[in-house]
Design an enzyme around this catalytic site. Structure first.
Site, PDB file in Angstrom:
ATOM      1  CG  ASP A  77      -0.949   0.862  -3.410  1.00  0.00           C
ATOM      2  OD1 ASP A  77      -2.255   0.451  -3.349  1.00  0.00           O
ATOM      3  OD2 ASP A  77      -0.705   1.771  -2.703  1.00  0.00           O
TER       4      ASP A  77
ATOM      5  N   GLY B 189       0.768  -1.191  -0.245  1.00  0.00           N
ATOM      6  CA  GLY B 189      -0.010  -0.124  -0.003  1.00  0.00           C
ATOM      7  C   GLY B 189       0.886   1.252   0.047  1.00  0.00           C
TER       8      GLY B 189
ATOM      9  CG  HIS C 221      -5.513   3.574   9.973  1.00  0.00           C
ATOM     10  ND1 HIS C 221      -4.419   4.508  10.373  1.00  0.00           N
ATOM     11  CD2 HIS C 221      -5.886   3.943   8.741  1.00  0.00           C
ATOM     12  CE1 HIS C 221      -4.277   5.426   9.313  1.00  0.00           C
ATOM     13  NE2 HIS C 221      -5.420   5.082   8.174  1.00  0.00           N
TER      14      HIS C 221
ATOM     15  CG  ASP D 142      -6.723  -7.198  -3.304  1.00  0.00           C
ATOM     16  OD1 ASP D 142      -6.333  -6.936  -2.297  1.00  0.00           O
ATOM     17  OD2 ASP D 142      -7.782  -7.280  -3.800  1.00  0.00           O
ATOM     18  CG  MET D 143      -3.592  -5.364   0.924  1.00  0.00           C
ATOM     19  SD  MET D 143      -3.291  -4.166   1.972  1.00  0.00           S
ATOM     20  CE  MET D 143      -4.931  -3.125   2.220  1.00  0.00           C
TER      21      MET D 143
ATOM     22  CE  LYS E 184       3.336   7.521   6.087  1.00  0.00           C
ATOM     23  NZ  LYS E 184       1.892   7.448   6.061  1.00  0.00           N
TER      24      LYS E 184
END
Length: 375
Positions: free
Chosen positions: A236, A213, A274, A256-257, A270
């Site tokens: 990303d 990302g 969240h 895609d993670m 980073k």
């Protein structure tokens, strides 16, 4: 005795009136706090800090008005704006000698973070975070809290814009550029802090690193420049990586993670986790675990996130600005993403569920920390 009772009653009334007045003033302060943010946005858009910085010394109001092309009829209004920005600590005001015209100077905050030629410039972050795209959904938070629909609308952003944040950015090139610039400015600042405070402890000896990302590659590029022996990549979505084409320092890997993470000695996340709920965080971290070797072979996951402070257990009060800012940010991200900010206990629960056996937390700023995960 009767006189004493009357005096006591009068004192109680005075105390009650004072408390009511203080409460009223505090309520007004909360109501109009958003004006601080919008005034900061206005200052960034006008480039006030840039003009003062280029002048090299405090700038008289008349000169500042001319350089910013402020309409003569708006002179008094601009002076009122500057009065608030001075009160907020972004600029300093003085009157030289017997001259009546005020002059304006930079403060450490504006000199560091609002001058666009500075490495620490945060103006793009200011403009991205206060963009109506982010702010407007908060006007329907109460509707989001009380609207029962099937399937449930994940965020107020979805409710307002009709689509999730990352789909919205993919379909709106102008906002996508502004958003990525804002994230890059924050990444540049965080990179400087991390590399200066704990760079060798975190990155020395790594043969490869992938920034999951990683957006436009600001953080990965800074790490690659500081540690040329480390092969750095950014992983990303395809529309995000468009700006990385031709970057000789870092490789761009689209994907895609939630499906996979490219293999490397270290994975860095980073301000990614969240954005997601606990279950999705576990999925992402399990893919990260698959991508890295065990601790004995130098493998690690590096996370940059807030570790929320808990309220004072004695009286439940919150006094310091850092804690208040964390709480503000936590509610802010409630608008665009389904994730949350977390305490150390909440992070630990996610790490263990994802299969990691150890972690360390290094405070980088009062707001954010660097977390290293191992298995």
């Amino acid at each position: 005795m009767e006189s004493m009772n009357e005096n006591a009653i009068q004192d109680d009334h005075e105390v009650a009136k004072a408390e009511l007045t203080r409460g009223h003033d505090h309520l007004w302060n909360i109501i109009f706090s958003y004006v601080n943010s919008l005034s900061l946005k206005c200052a960034a858009e006008l480039g006030i800090a840039d003009e003062i910085y280029r002048h090299g010394q405090p700038l008289p109001l008349s000169v500042l008005l001319n350089k910013l092309s402020i309409l003569p009829s708006r002179t008094d209004s601009f002076r009122r704006l500057m009065r608030l920005l001075v009160h907020s600590g972004l600029f300093a005001r003085s009157t030289a000698g017997d001259e009546e015209e005020e002059t304006y100077a930079l403060t450490p905050i504006s000199a560091s973070f609002l001058v666009t030629s500075k490495a620490e410039n945060m103006s793009p972050f200011v403009l991205a975070m206060i963009d109506p795209v982010f702010v407007d959904p908060h006007h329907c938070l109460s509707r989001w809290f009380t609207t029962a629909d099937e399937p449930p609308t994940p965020t107020a952003f979805d409710l307002f814009h009709g689509k999730p944040l990352f789909e919205f950015t993919g379909n709106n090139p102008e906002f996508n550029v502004n958003f990525n610039r804002g994230m890059a400015s924050d990444a540049n600042f965080m990179a400087k802090l991390i590399l200066g405070q704990c760079g060798d402890d975190v990155f020395r000896g790594l043969r490869s690193l992938v920034d999951v990302g990683g957006g436009t590659g600001a953080l990965a590029t800074a790490i690659a420049d500081a540690y040329p022996q480390t092969k750095c990549s950014v992983f990303d979505l395809p529309h995000v990586l468009a700006s990385l084409q031709g970057n000789p320092t870092v490789a761009a890997i689209a994907g895609d993670m939630f499906e996979f993470v490219p293999p490397a000695d270290a994975v860095i996340l980073k301000w990614i986790l969240h954005d997601w709920n606990d279950e999705d965080c576990v999925r992402i971290l399990r893919n990260c675990k698959k991508a890295i070797p065990p601790k004995e072979e130098g493998g690690k996951v590096i996370i940059i996130e807030m570790v929320m402070k808990l309220e004072n257990e004695e009286d439940g009060s919150i006094h310091d600005e850092t804690t208040e800012t964390q709480l503000l940010w936590d509610v802010f991200i409630m608008g665009p993403v389904p994730g949350k900010e977390r305490s150390e206990a909440e992070w630990k629960s996610i790490f263990l569920a994802a299969g990691f056996s150890g972690y360390s937390i290094t405070p980088i700023l009062g707001l954010r920390s660097l977390i290293q995960l191992f298995y």
